[in-house]
Design an enzyme around this catalytic site. Sequence first.
Site, PDB file in Angstrom:
ATOM      1  N   LYS A  13      -4.760  -4.831  -0.985  1.00  0.00           N
ATOM      2  CA  LYS A  13      -5.824  -4.539  -0.019  1.00  0.00           C
ATOM      3  C   LYS A  13      -7.041  -3.910  -0.691  1.00  0.00           C
ATOM      4  O   LYS A  13      -8.167  -4.276  -0.398  1.00  0.00           O
ATOM      5  CB  LYS A  13      -5.319  -3.592   1.084  1.00  0.00           C
ATOM      6  N   ARG A  88      -3.365   2.417  10.472  1.00  0.00           N
ATOM      7  CA  ARG A  88      -1.981   2.244  10.016  1.00  0.00           C
ATOM      8  C   ARG A  88      -0.990   2.537  11.126  1.00  0.00           C
ATOM      9  O   ARG A  88       0.222   2.454  10.892  1.00  0.00           O
ATOM     10  CB  ARG A  88      -1.722   3.202   8.852  1.00  0.00           C
ATOM     11  N   ARG A 160       0.117   6.714 -10.096  1.00  0.00           N
ATOM     12  CA  ARG A 160       0.071   7.492  -8.851  1.00  0.00           C
ATOM     13  C   ARG A 160       1.468   8.017  -8.543  1.00  0.00           C
ATOM     14  O   ARG A 160       2.444   7.293  -8.704  1.00  0.00           O
ATOM     15  CB  ARG A 160      -0.388   6.592  -7.700  1.00  0.00           C
ATOM     16  N   ARG A 171       7.626   4.009   1.260  1.00  0.00           N
ATOM     17  CA  ARG A 171       6.356   3.544   1.854  1.00  0.00           C
ATOM     18  C   ARG A 171       6.554   2.210   2.564  1.00  0.00           C
ATOM     19  O   ARG A 171       5.939   1.955   3.598  1.00  0.00           O
ATOM     20  CB  ARG A 171       5.276   3.420   0.767  1.00  0.00           C
TER      21      ARG A 171
HETATM   22  P1  AMP Z   1      -3.121   3.881   0.164  1.00  0.00           P
HETATM   23  O1  AMP Z   1      -3.972   4.114  -1.027  1.00  0.00           O
HETATM   24  O2  AMP Z   1      -3.835   3.098   1.262  1.00  0.00           O
HETATM   25  O3  AMP Z   1      -1.777   3.302  -0.164  1.00  0.00           O
HETATM   26  O4  AMP Z   1      -2.852   5.324   0.822  1.00  0.00           O
HETATM   27  C1  AMP Z   1      -2.179   6.336   0.098  1.00  0.00           C
HETATM   28  C2  AMP Z   1      -1.585   7.362   1.052  1.00  0.00           C
HETATM   29  O5  AMP Z   1      -2.642   7.980   1.814  1.00  0.00           O
HETATM   30  C3  AMP Z   1      -0.637   6.815   2.107  1.00  0.00           C
HETATM   31  O6  AMP Z   1       0.676   6.632   1.613  1.00  0.00           O
HETATM   32  C4  AMP Z   1      -0.722   7.894   3.171  1.00  0.00           C
HETATM   33  O7  AMP Z   1      -0.017   9.058   2.789  1.00  0.00           O
HETATM   34  C5  AMP Z   1      -2.203   8.247   3.129  1.00  0.00           C
HETATM   35  N1  AMP Z   1      -2.961   7.370   4.062  1.00  0.00           N
HETATM   36  C6  AMP Z   1      -3.917   6.465   3.727  1.00  0.00           C
HETATM   37  N2  AMP Z   1      -4.392   5.850   4.821  1.00  0.00           N
HETATM   38  C7  AMP Z   1      -3.718   6.363   5.875  1.00  0.00           C
HETATM   39  C8  AMP Z   1      -3.736   6.118   7.284  1.00  0.00           C
HETATM   40  N3  AMP Z   1      -4.557   5.220   7.839  1.00  0.00           N
HETATM   41  N4  AMP Z   1      -2.884   6.842   8.066  1.00  0.00           N
HETATM   42  C9  AMP Z   1      -2.069   7.759   7.531  1.00  0.00           C
HETATM   43  N5  AMP Z   1      -1.982   8.031   6.227  1.00  0.00           N
HETATM   44  C10 AMP Z   1      -2.799   7.340   5.400  1.00  0.00           C
END
Ligand code: AMP
Length: 222
Positions: A13, A88, A160, A171
């Site tokens: 994404k 999400r 990460r 996740r």
């Molecule tokens: P990502 O980089 O999109 O995988 O996001 C990393 C982490 O940020 C996720 O595993 C969540 O802990 C938090 N996060 C990002 N976007 C959201 C969202 N829309 N709702 C809740 N937590 C989020």
Amino acid sequence: MVVILLGPPGAGKGTQAARLAKRLGLAHVASGDLFREAVAAQTPLGIKAQGYMERGELVPDEIVVAMILERLAQPDCRQGAVLDGFPRTVAQAEALEEALAAQGKEVDVVLLAHVPDEVVLERLTGRRICRNCQAPYHMTFNPPTREGICDRCGGVLYQRDDDREETVRHRLRVYREQTAPLIAYYRRQGLLREVDGVGEVEEVGERLLRALGGEEAGRAWA
Ligand code: AMP
């Protein structure tokens, strides 16, 4: 124009949203990046989000929604945005809809990239990111020239915390339970367009463009 990119963690994404945003002249709004910046700077938002992120859990809706609405109010989002990692949960989608409606706007299209769990695991556990410029690498598919060092800026690469295998599995569970219901939600609204997310970056990008604008637009933007 508001475009949402939906898909499991590791669907690509971030990479695809950045490309799409550039092509369409829209802002790229990535909730995960905003949180990582806040954590790095240890702002009050970052301190609140950090634990959830490290455990691979979702940050509570009210925190995420406030952060995204503030971001969407910035001038570079006036023409619209490609949303990556948000919404999400169904509650987040409803809050977004309400906020957009208040400005006479709406979600135009939701692109879903399908990627099987084994591919997600392989992609995420091998992923490394530059601490300085955030450029993404993969130990097998896209390694840097010098091990552990960013080709672009010479920064140090890191993994990460939430890309470790156990956390990735968690996740994926969180995605299935809390985010996947959005697929039916947007399908009901007639907004969902689905593509195969497995393949080279260019290939998947092409599929997304085609899904977005039909074949003509896909060719014009390619
Ligand atoms: P990502 O980089 O999109 O995988 O996001 C990393 C982490 O940020 C996720 O595993 C969540 O802990 C938090 N996060 C990002 N976007 C959201 C969202 N829309 N709702 C809740 N937590 C989020």
